[in-house]
Design a protein around this motif. Structure first.
Motif, PDB file in Angstrom:
ATOM      1  N   PRO A   1       8.232 -31.991  18.595  1.00  0.00           N
ATOM      2  CA  PRO A   1       7.517 -32.400  17.388  1.00  0.00           C
ATOM      3  C   PRO A   1       6.828 -31.258  16.643  1.00  0.00           C
ATOM      4  CG  PRO A   1       6.420 -33.219  19.391  1.00  0.00           C
ATOM      5  CD  PRO A   1       7.781 -32.722  19.784  1.00  0.00           C
ATOM      6  N   LEU A   2       6.338 -30.247  17.345  1.00  0.00           N
ATOM      7  CA  LEU A   2       5.677 -29.144  16.660  1.00  0.00           C
ATOM      8  C   LEU A   2       6.675 -28.194  16.031  1.00  0.00           C
ATOM      9  CD1 LEU A   2       2.801 -28.344  19.190  1.00  0.00           C
ATOM     10  CD2 LEU A   2       2.624 -29.550  17.008  1.00  0.00           C
ATOM     11  N   LEU A   3       7.752 -27.879  16.787  1.00  0.00           N
ATOM     12  CA  LEU A   3       8.729 -26.921  16.301  1.00  0.00           C
ATOM     13  C   LEU A   3       9.611 -27.509  15.206  1.00  0.00           C
ATOM     14  CD1 LEU A   3       9.657 -25.352  19.734  1.00  0.00           C
ATOM     15  CD2 LEU A   3       8.284 -24.312  17.936  1.00  0.00           C
ATOM     16  N   ALA A   4       9.774 -28.820  15.202  1.00  0.00           N
ATOM     17  CA  ALA A   4      10.638 -29.458  14.208  1.00  0.00           C
ATOM     18  C   ALA A   4       9.904 -29.722  12.894  1.00  0.00           C
ATOM     19  CB  ALA A   4      11.164 -30.782  14.766  1.00  0.00           C
ATOM     20  N   GLN A   5       8.615 -29.426  12.879  1.00  0.00           N
ATOM     21  CA  GLN A   5       7.785 -29.774  11.734  1.00  0.00           C
ATOM     22  C   GLN A   5       8.259 -29.062  10.464  1.00  0.00           C
ATOM     23  OE1 GLN A   5       5.931 -31.661   9.762  1.00  0.00           O
ATOM     24  NE2 GLN A   5       4.403 -31.828  11.363  1.00  0.00           N
ATOM     25  N   SER A   6       8.820 -29.835   9.512  1.00  0.00           N
ATOM     26  CA  SER A   6       9.249 -29.272   8.242  1.00  0.00           C
ATOM     27  C   SER A   6       8.274 -29.664   7.137  1.00  0.00           C
ATOM     28  CB  SER A   6      10.653 -29.761   7.883  1.00  0.00           C
ATOM     29  OG  SER A   6      10.665 -31.169   7.772  1.00  0.00           O
ATOM     30  N   LYS A   7       7.268 -30.448   7.489  1.00  0.00           N
ATOM     31  CA  LYS A   7       6.296 -30.884   6.500  1.00  0.00           C
ATOM     32  C   LYS A   7       5.213 -29.814   6.360  1.00  0.00           C
ATOM     33  CE  LYS A   7       7.127 -35.715   7.716  1.00  0.00           C
ATOM     34  NZ  LYS A   7       6.588 -36.923   8.347  1.00  0.00           N
ATOM     35  N   ASN A   8       4.733 -29.694   5.141  1.00  0.00           N
ATOM     36  CA  ASN A   8       3.727 -28.681   4.863  1.00  0.00           C
ATOM     37  C   ASN A   8       2.639 -29.342   4.031  1.00  0.00           C
ATOM     38  OD1 ASN A   8       2.502 -26.215   4.831  1.00  0.00           O
ATOM     39  ND2 ASN A   8       3.913 -25.273   3.363  1.00  0.00           N
ATOM     40  N   TYR A   9       1.460 -29.500   4.612  1.00  0.00           N
ATOM     41  CA  TYR A   9       0.420 -30.284   3.969  1.00  0.00           C
ATOM     42  C   TYR A   9      -0.796 -29.434   3.590  1.00  0.00           C
ATOM     43  CZ  TYR A   9       2.750 -34.524   5.750  1.00  0.00           C
ATOM     44  OH  TYR A   9       3.646 -35.517   6.022  1.00  0.00           O
ATOM     45  N   GLY A  10      -1.374 -29.768   2.441  1.00  0.00           N
ATOM     46  CA  GLY A  10      -2.644 -29.196   2.036  1.00  0.00           C
ATOM     47  C   GLY A  10      -3.756 -30.193   2.285  1.00  0.00           C
TER      48      GLY A  10
ATOM     49  N   LEU B   1       4.671 -35.505  -8.026  1.00  0.00           N
ATOM     50  CA  LEU B   1       4.502 -35.762  -6.589  1.00  0.00           C
ATOM     51  C   LEU B   1       5.847 -36.020  -5.920  1.00  0.00           C
ATOM     52  CD1 LEU B   1       1.960 -35.843  -4.825  1.00  0.00           C
ATOM     53  CD2 LEU B   1       1.962 -38.332  -5.067  1.00  0.00           C
ATOM     54  N   GLU B   2       6.713 -36.748  -6.595  1.00  0.00           N
ATOM     55  CA  GLU B   2       8.057 -37.004  -6.056  1.00  0.00           C
ATOM     56  C   GLU B   2       8.820 -35.694  -5.869  1.00  0.00           C
ATOM     57  OE1 GLU B   2       9.562 -39.633  -9.023  1.00  0.00           O
ATOM     58  OE2 GLU B   2       8.936 -41.459  -7.966  1.00  0.00           O
ATOM     59  N   LYS B   3       8.688 -34.782  -6.820  1.00  0.00           N
ATOM     60  CA  LYS B   3       9.384 -33.494  -6.744  1.00  0.00           C
ATOM     61  C   LYS B   3       8.881 -32.635  -5.581  1.00  0.00           C
ATOM     62  CE  LYS B   3      10.036 -31.122 -10.465  1.00  0.00           C
ATOM     63  NZ  LYS B   3       9.651 -30.389 -11.682  1.00  0.00           N
ATOM     64  N   CYS B   4       7.640 -32.857  -5.169  1.00  0.00           N
ATOM     65  CA  CYS B   4       7.072 -32.056  -4.077  1.00  0.00           C
ATOM     66  C   CYS B   4       7.702 -32.383  -2.724  1.00  0.00           C
ATOM     67  CB  CYS B   4       5.561 -32.283  -3.992  1.00  0.00           C
ATOM     68  SG  CYS B   4       4.625 -31.495  -5.309  1.00  0.00           S
ATOM     69  N   GLY B   5       8.243 -33.591  -2.573  1.00  0.00           N
ATOM     70  CA  GLY B   5       8.801 -33.988  -1.284  1.00  0.00           C
ATOM     71  C   GLY B   5       7.755 -33.949  -0.199  1.00  0.00           C
ATOM     72  N   ASP B   6       8.051 -33.263   0.908  1.00  0.00           N
ATOM     73  CA  ASP B   6       7.105 -33.138   2.018  1.00  0.00           C
ATOM     74  C   ASP B   6       6.342 -31.817   1.985  1.00  0.00           C
ATOM     75  OD1 ASP B   6       7.703 -35.617   3.086  1.00  0.00           O
ATOM     76  OD2 ASP B   6       9.327 -34.850   4.338  1.00  0.00           O
TER      77      ASP B   6
ATOM     78  N   ARG C   1      -1.282 -27.335  -2.193  1.00  0.00           N
ATOM     79  CA  ARG C   1      -1.784 -27.157  -3.550  1.00  0.00           C
ATOM     80  C   ARG C   1      -0.889 -26.211  -4.347  1.00  0.00           C
ATOM     81  NH1 ARG C   1      -8.212 -26.783  -1.823  1.00  0.00           N
ATOM     82  NH2 ARG C   1      -8.640 -29.037  -2.048  1.00  0.00           N
ATOM     83  N   GLU C   2      -0.366 -25.193  -3.668  1.00  0.00           N
ATOM     84  CA  GLU C   2       0.495 -24.219  -4.345  1.00  0.00           C
ATOM     85  C   GLU C   2       1.779 -24.878  -4.843  1.00  0.00           C
ATOM     86  OE1 GLU C   2      -2.358 -22.174  -1.809  1.00  0.00           O
ATOM     87  OE2 GLU C   2      -0.932 -23.788  -1.401  1.00  0.00           O
ATOM     88  N   ASN C   3       2.404 -25.699  -4.021  1.00  0.00           N
ATOM     89  CA  ASN C   3       3.657 -26.327  -4.439  1.00  0.00           C
ATOM     90  C   ASN C   3       3.427 -27.409  -5.486  1.00  0.00           C
ATOM     91  OD1 ASN C   3       6.551 -26.575  -4.266  1.00  0.00           O
ATOM     92  ND2 ASN C   3       6.227 -28.528  -3.231  1.00  0.00           N
ATOM     93  N   LEU C   4       2.310 -28.112  -5.378  1.00  0.00           N
ATOM     94  CA  LEU C   4       1.990 -29.115  -6.397  1.00  0.00           C
ATOM     95  C   LEU C   4       1.875 -28.438  -7.760  1.00  0.00           C
ATOM     96  CD1 LEU C   4       1.230 -32.132  -6.911  1.00  0.00           C
ATOM     97  CD2 LEU C   4      -1.159 -31.420  -6.680  1.00  0.00           C
ATOM     98  N   MET C   5       1.206 -27.288  -7.813  1.00  0.00           N
ATOM     99  CA  MET C   5       1.059 -26.561  -9.077  1.00  0.00           C
ATOM    100  C   MET C   5       2.408 -26.040  -9.551  1.00  0.00           C
ATOM    101  SD  MET C   5      -1.751 -26.123 -10.813  1.00  0.00           S
ATOM    102  CE  MET C   5      -1.362 -25.996 -12.566  1.00  0.00           C
ATOM    103  N   LYS C   6       3.217 -25.554  -8.606  1.00  0.00           N
ATOM    104  CA  LYS C   6       4.547 -25.035  -8.953  1.00  0.00           C
ATOM    105  C   LYS C   6       5.408 -26.130  -9.580  1.00  0.00           C
ATOM    106  CE  LYS C   6       8.712 -23.064  -6.814  1.00  0.00           C
ATOM    107  NZ  LYS C   6       9.340 -22.654  -5.525  1.00  0.00           N
TER     108      LYS C   6
END
Length: 403
Positions: free
Chosen positions: A19-28, A336-341, A345-350
């Protein structure tokens, strides 16, 4: 070798299934597997309380999205707090949202004073402040404030649209201007003058300002009429616009009256001014008017009215500010839909800075939203509309301030 290969595959599967190594989610901040927490301040009390309709509509739209399963499986938790249209209060409440509530972003906060007061703080903290309810130019300046973005056409663009219209339709006009003495008013006036170009000096015969603390603008109207102007560009908020419309009618000033879109609302501005007095005034608009029967069979309007009936049943669906909040919320959901997982904050702004030809169902035909890393003004187009005593009627084609 076969045993070694099999062993290697087994190790790889074990690694990537951990579960830790498979983590593809990136949260702020403010984000979990089930929730995205955002905040805003709104004038639920104070001199601009009519604009609180925007916050109410945004909250109701997010309720609708949540009832349908949220965005990418996450519910939107909007914390909307009263700032009473007071800059110190806006700063206090915004700090609470960022430091105590730990929101991912500020979304849709209304008013230039509130947004100006919090802009440096939010940019220093690198907190996205998106689709802010102000036309002030400085909230859409990525070179100076890369974490702030407006939503509607900025005030310079609106003024330029008026200037382009007058240059084409009334090239011999004598123009009187009333403006609120702040960035809102000054940006608008600059847009008018820039569009008029070399003719500005001869066409504009009188300019006067007013302060928010003044009780009325009656004296300014009398002075402007005495200038001999036959076009009145009135860059004011609803209370003062209603006063001006009444006074123009009272003194029988025969003038083409252009009002800012801040005072576009029939119920908040034109009804207090008197519908008969308001007949003939011109404004600018980018969204379909719920009170206009021309849209009764329009799919986008049907969708909006169904939303109002289900989520805001006790409120006036004809109030255009609800449509404003509804469309603002739709824009945020799109990003928000475009951000995916990847909900940092950086990706939301991007993602907010890479909107490409977004068409919202409640917008007038021809209005599209576009942004880029160097262009933080999602909209630059509006259509002139004229009040016929009951509703706004379109005048001419959509005008783009940048073309």
């Amino acid at each position: 070798m076969r045993v070694l290969a099999a062993a290697s595959c087994a190790i790889a599967v074990a690694l990537f299934s951990h579960p830790l190594l498979a983590q593809s989610k990136n949260y702020g901040p403010g984000v979990t597997d089930t929730e995205v927490k955002i905040g805003q301040t709104m004038p639920y009390s104070g001199p601009a309380s009519s604009f609180a309709a925007i916050g109410r509509a945004m909250g109701a739209y997010f309720q609708k999205i949540n009832a349908e399963g949220g965005v990418n499986g996450r519910k939107i938790n909007l914390i909307s707090i009263d700032d009473a249209y007071s800059p110190p209060k806006a700063v206090e409440q915004t700090r609470r949202l960022v430091e105590s509530d730990e929101v991912l972003a500020i979304v849709g906060t209304f008013g230039s004073p509130s947004n100006f007061a919090t802009q440096k703080y939010l940019n220093a903290k690198k907190v996205p402040a998106l689709f802010l309810g102000t036309g002030a130019n400085r909230v859409s300046d990525p070179a100076t404030f890369p974490w702030s973005m407006g939503w509607q056409p900025n005030n310079h663009a609106k003024g330029a649209i008026y200037g382009k219209y007058l240059l084409k339709e009334r090239p011999d006009a004598k123009i009187a201007i009333l403006f609120q003495n702040d960035d809102f008013g000054r940006d608008y006036v600059r847009g008018v003058k820039d569009a008029l170009g070399s003719k500005a000096a001869s066409m504009i015969v009188k300019e006067l300002s007013y302060e928010l603390a003044e009780p009325t603008v009656d004296s300014q109207i009398l002075v402007l009429k005495s200038s001999g102007a036959n076009v009145f560009v009135n860059i004011a908020t609803p209370k003062f616009t209603a006063q001006a419309i009444k006074k123009v009618a009272e003194i029988k000033w025969d003038v083409l009256h252009l009002i800012s879109d801040a005072s576009f609302s029939i119920s908040s501005t034109l009804v207090p001014a008197g519908l008969e007095n308001s007949k003939g005034v011109i404004s600018v608009n980018f969204r379909k008017d719920p009170s206009d029967p021309v849209w009764k069979d329009d799919p986008g309007m049907k969708e909006y009215l169904a939303f109002m009936k289900q989520y805001m049943p006790d409120l006036n669906a004809q109030e255009s500010l609800y449509a404003f909040g509804y469309a603002t919320a739709q824009t945020f959901v799109h990003v928000l839909e475009k951000c995916g997982d990847n909900l940092t904050r950086e990706n939301l702004m991007k993602q907010a800075a890479s909107i490409n030809n977004l068409v919202l169902p409640i917008m007038l035909p021809g209005i599209v939203l576009n942004t880029s890393p160097t262009r933080y003004t999602p909209m630059t187009q509006e259509q002139l509309v004229q009040f016929d005593g009951e509703k706004w009627v379109s005048v001419g084609d959509v005008i783009d301030a940048e073309k």
